[in-house]
Design an enzyme around this catalytic site. Sequence first.
Site, PDB file in Angstrom:
ATOM      1  CD  GLU A   1      68.400 129.776 107.648  1.00 11.06           C
ATOM      2  OE1 GLU A   1      68.145 129.550 108.858  1.00 11.06           O
ATOM      3  OE2 GLU A   1      67.588 130.317 106.870  1.00 11.06           O
TER       4      GLU A   1
ATOM      5  NE  ARG B   1      47.889 132.516 109.623  1.00 11.20           N
ATOM      6  CZ  ARG B   1      49.131 132.082 109.499  1.00 11.20           C
ATOM      7  NH1 ARG B   1      49.724 132.113 108.302  1.00 11.20           N
ATOM      8  NH2 ARG B   1      49.811 131.620 110.549  1.00 11.20           N
TER       9      ARG B   1
HETATM   10  C1  MV4 Z   1      66.085 128.372 112.960  1.00 15.35           C
HETATM   11  C2  MV4 Z   1      66.457 128.125 114.300  1.00 15.35           C
HETATM   12  C3  MV4 Z   1      67.790 128.363 114.666  1.00 15.35           C
HETATM   13  N1  MV4 Z   1      68.693 128.782 113.752  1.00 15.35           N
HETATM   14  N2  MV4 Z   1      67.013 128.812 112.077  1.00 15.35           N
HETATM   15  C4  MV4 Z   1      61.680 126.531 113.290  1.00 15.35           C
HETATM   16  C5  MV4 Z   1      60.591 126.532 112.305  1.00 15.35           C
HETATM   17  C6  MV4 Z   1      60.830 127.680 111.417  1.00 15.35           C
HETATM   18  N3  MV4 Z   1      59.873 128.707 111.767  1.00 15.35           N
HETATM   19  C7  MV4 Z   1      62.223 128.154 111.674  1.00 15.35           C
HETATM   20  N4  MV4 Z   1      62.658 127.505 112.880  1.00 15.35           N
HETATM   21  C8  MV4 Z   1      63.882 127.706 113.375  1.00 15.35           C
HETATM   22  N5  MV4 Z   1      64.827 128.163 112.533  1.00 15.35           N
HETATM   23  C9  MV4 Z   1      68.282 128.994 112.468  1.00 15.35           C
HETATM   24  N6  MV4 Z   1      69.213 129.397 111.577  1.00 15.35           N
HETATM   25  C10 MV4 Z   1      65.469 127.678 115.194  1.00 15.35           C
HETATM   26  C11 MV4 Z   1      64.205 127.467 114.736  1.00 15.35           C
HETATM   27  C12 MV4 Z   1      63.212 126.976 115.695  1.00 15.35           C
HETATM   28  C13 MV4 Z   1      62.128 127.785 116.074  1.00 15.35           C
HETATM   29  C14 MV4 Z   1      61.939 129.034 115.528  1.00 15.35           C
HETATM   30  C15 MV4 Z   1      60.852 129.788 115.949  1.00 15.35           C
HETATM   31  C16 MV4 Z   1      59.954 129.301 116.896  1.00 15.35           C
HETATM   32  C17 MV4 Z   1      60.133 128.063 117.411  1.00 15.35           C
HETATM   33  C18 MV4 Z   1      61.206 127.275 117.014  1.00 15.35           C
HETATM   34  C19 MV4 Z   1      61.383 126.003 117.560  1.00 15.35           C
HETATM   35  C20 MV4 Z   1      62.451 125.237 117.167  1.00 15.35           C
HETATM   36  C21 MV4 Z   1      63.382 125.722 116.233  1.00 15.35           C
END
Ligand code: MV4
Length: 667
Positions: free
Chosen positions: A200, A292
Site C-alpha cells: 500500500e 461488534r
Molecule cells: C497504515 C498506516 C499508514 N499507511 N496503512 C496499523 C494497524 C492497522 N489498523 C493499520 N495500521 C496502519 N495502516 C497505510 N497505508 C498506518 C497504520 C498505523 C495505525 C493505524 C491506525 C491506528 C494506529 C496506527 C498506528 C500505527 C500505524
Amino acid sequence: MFDKILIANRGEIACRVIRTARKLGIRTVAVYSDADADALHVSMADEAVHIGAAPSRESYLQFDRVIEACKRTGAQAVHPGYGFLSENSQFCQACDAAGVVFIGPPVGAIEAMGSKSAAKRIMEEAGVPLVPGYHGEDQSPELLKKAADDMGYPVLLKATAGGGGKGMRQVWSAKDFDEALAAARREASNSFGDDRMLVEKYLTRPRHVEIQVFCDSRGNAVYLAERDCSVQRRHQKVIEEAPAPGMSEALRQQMGEAAVQAAKAIDYVGAGTVEFLLDEDGSFYFMEMNTRLQVEHPVTEMITGQDLVEWQLRVAAGEALPLAQEDVQINGHAFEARIYAEDPDNDFLPVTGTLAFLQPPEESAHVRVDTGVLQGDEVSVYYDPMIAKLIVHDEDRDKALRRLARALSEYRISGMRTNVDFLYNLATAEPFRKADLDTGFIEKHRELIFHDSEQDLQRGAILGALYLVLRQARRATVAETDPYSPWNSTSAWRLNEPHAQHFALELGGREIAVSVEQLQRGGSRRYRICSGNQTVTARGELKDGELYADIDGYRSRVPVAEHDGVISLYTEDSALQIREVQPDLGEADDTGGEGALTAPMNGTIVTLLAQAGVAVARGDALLVMEAMKMEHTIRAPADGTVEEFFYAPGDLVEGGAELVNFSPAEA
Ligand code: MV4
C-alpha cells in the site's frame, strides 16, 4: 422485546449491558468463571451461571457452556459484549442452531470481515475507498515491486494474515524493496504461517477515524458520527474522542455514507464500526470493519444522546432503528480514557493485585465511569487489566478536555500501579489540547507525556516527607501521656544541633533523599524540608484521610491512602505512589535474634522516636543514631511493638550492638 438475556462477557461491558437491560425491564443472566465468583457483574445480574475455571479458554470462550446456560435459564438472547465470543462466527452459528438470538450481526457478516484481504476486496467492489495499493493473489516479487514502483515510495508491506499492526514494514525507496519484501515474508511466515503480502501507499501522518454504523433487519442503516482514535500505544487505543477534531460536515457525510455502503455490502445488521485512515489532505481509506460494539462506544452515546446497547436490543428483537439519519443530532464533545492496571515505568506491562483504595471521580451529566470492579477487588492475570473507562462530555472540545483532566486528577487508586498519571499527562499536553493528532502522537510527544521531571519528583518527595513527619507526630500524640516528655518528642531535637530527620523515598521509579528539620515544637509545627535543590518551609495537618499542606504559603488539600507500605498522595496533577526505602537491615537472623535491631556501626544515640509498649507500623522510625557525621534512622522491620530500648539519647554504642528489642505483631 426480550424478557431475559444472557451476557456472555465480564467486567465493565457486562455491567454496562446489564444497566441498559435493567432500564428496559429485561431480566439478565451473568456467566462467571472461578475468578469472578464475587465480581460486580455477577452481583448486578438477576441470575448467574458458573461456566468454568479462571482462564478464558476454560470459561468465557466455552461457547457450548454459554448456550447451555441460555437454555438452563430461559434466556432468549445473548449479548457477547466485545472481545471473547463477540466476533466468533462459530458461536454465532451455534446460537442460531440453538434458537438463541445472537445480539449482533448475521454470521455471514462476521465471516466476511474476518479476513482483512477479503474485506478489502468486498469494499473495493462496493466502491468504498481503499488505500492505493495491490492486494491480489499474484505474489511474485517482480509484480509486487512493480506495484510499489508505480504507486511511489514510501510504501507499506502488510501481511495479508496480519492485523492490528502486526506484519507491517515500511519501504522508503526502490533499492530497499527486495530485501524488505524477503524480511517481511519471513516474519509473516513465522508469525502467521502465511507469507502473502499486500502493498500500500504509506500514509506518513494518518489519523484513525472510525464511523459508528447501525443497521436493522428492515433495510435501514444510519451512521452515528465518528470517533477519533488516533492516540494509540502499540495499536491499543488510549484516549478516544467524538466528534473527530476539525471534521467538516461534508467530510462527515462522505465518510458516513461510505461506512453505510460498507455495511450494506455485507448485509449488516446491528452495531458496527468502519475504521478509516484519514490522511492530512482529507482523503480517507477503508482499514477494517469491526462487527461488534466497540469499547469506545460511550463517546458516541454522549454526543448523540443515544443508548447504543438499547439500539442493539431493539434491533435484535426485530424492531426498526430508533432514528432516521436526518434525526441523528451531534451535541458537544466527549472523551474516553481507558484506566488500566499497568506500569508506565515498566513498558506498560499489566500489573495485578488488590484495588486497596479505589475512588473514581463523582459521576454527573458530564462524567461517566464504566467499571466492573469495586474497592477490594483483585485485578488478576486472567483477563484484560482494565479497571474502568472514564468518559466525559461537555459543550465543546476544550471544556470536555478540561473535564477529562480534572476527572483523571480525581481518580484515586492505590494498591497497584495504573496509567492514570500517564493519561493525565496526555490530556494536559499542549499538542493534544491543540488536537495535533495522528497515529504517531504518543511517540512524537514522548518527552511531554512521560515527564516525571526531577522537580516533580522532588516536590512529591517533599510532600511525602511532610506526610511522614505529621504521621509520626500524630502517632506520638495519640500515645502521649505527657506531651512534653522527651520520649514523645518527634522533632529529632538534640542539644546544640539543628535537629533533622532524613528519609529516602522511592517514587517515580527513583530514590529521592529528603531531610526534615522542625523549626518549632508543639502547636502548629513548622518544618524546613529539603530535597535536591529545593528547600521549602512547610506546615500541615492530617485530617479525615487528607493532608492539608502549606508549602511556602501554597496551600493544598491532598487525599491520602496507605496500603502495604505504599503511601498514595493524590495531588492536583498526579497520583504519587511513595514508599519509604528501608535501610538494609539484612535478613532477620542478622539482627541478633528475634526482633532485636543492631547498630550499623559505632555511633551515638540521638533520639528515640517510639515508645516502649506502643504499637508501630513497618517502616516507622524507632530511633535515630549518628555515625560518621551521618544520621541513621532505625526503623521497624514489621508491624509490631518495641519491648525495650537498650540505650538512651547521648549513649555511645558499638557497631553491631543490639539497640531495640522488637516484637513483630502476630502474623
Ligand atoms: C497504515 C498506516 C499508514 N499507511 N496503512 C496499523 C494497524 C492497522 N489498523 C493499520 N495500521 C496502519 N495502516 C497505510 N497505508 C498506518 C497504520 C498505523 C495505525 C493505524 C491506525 C491506528 C494506529 C496506527 C498506528 C500505527 C500505524
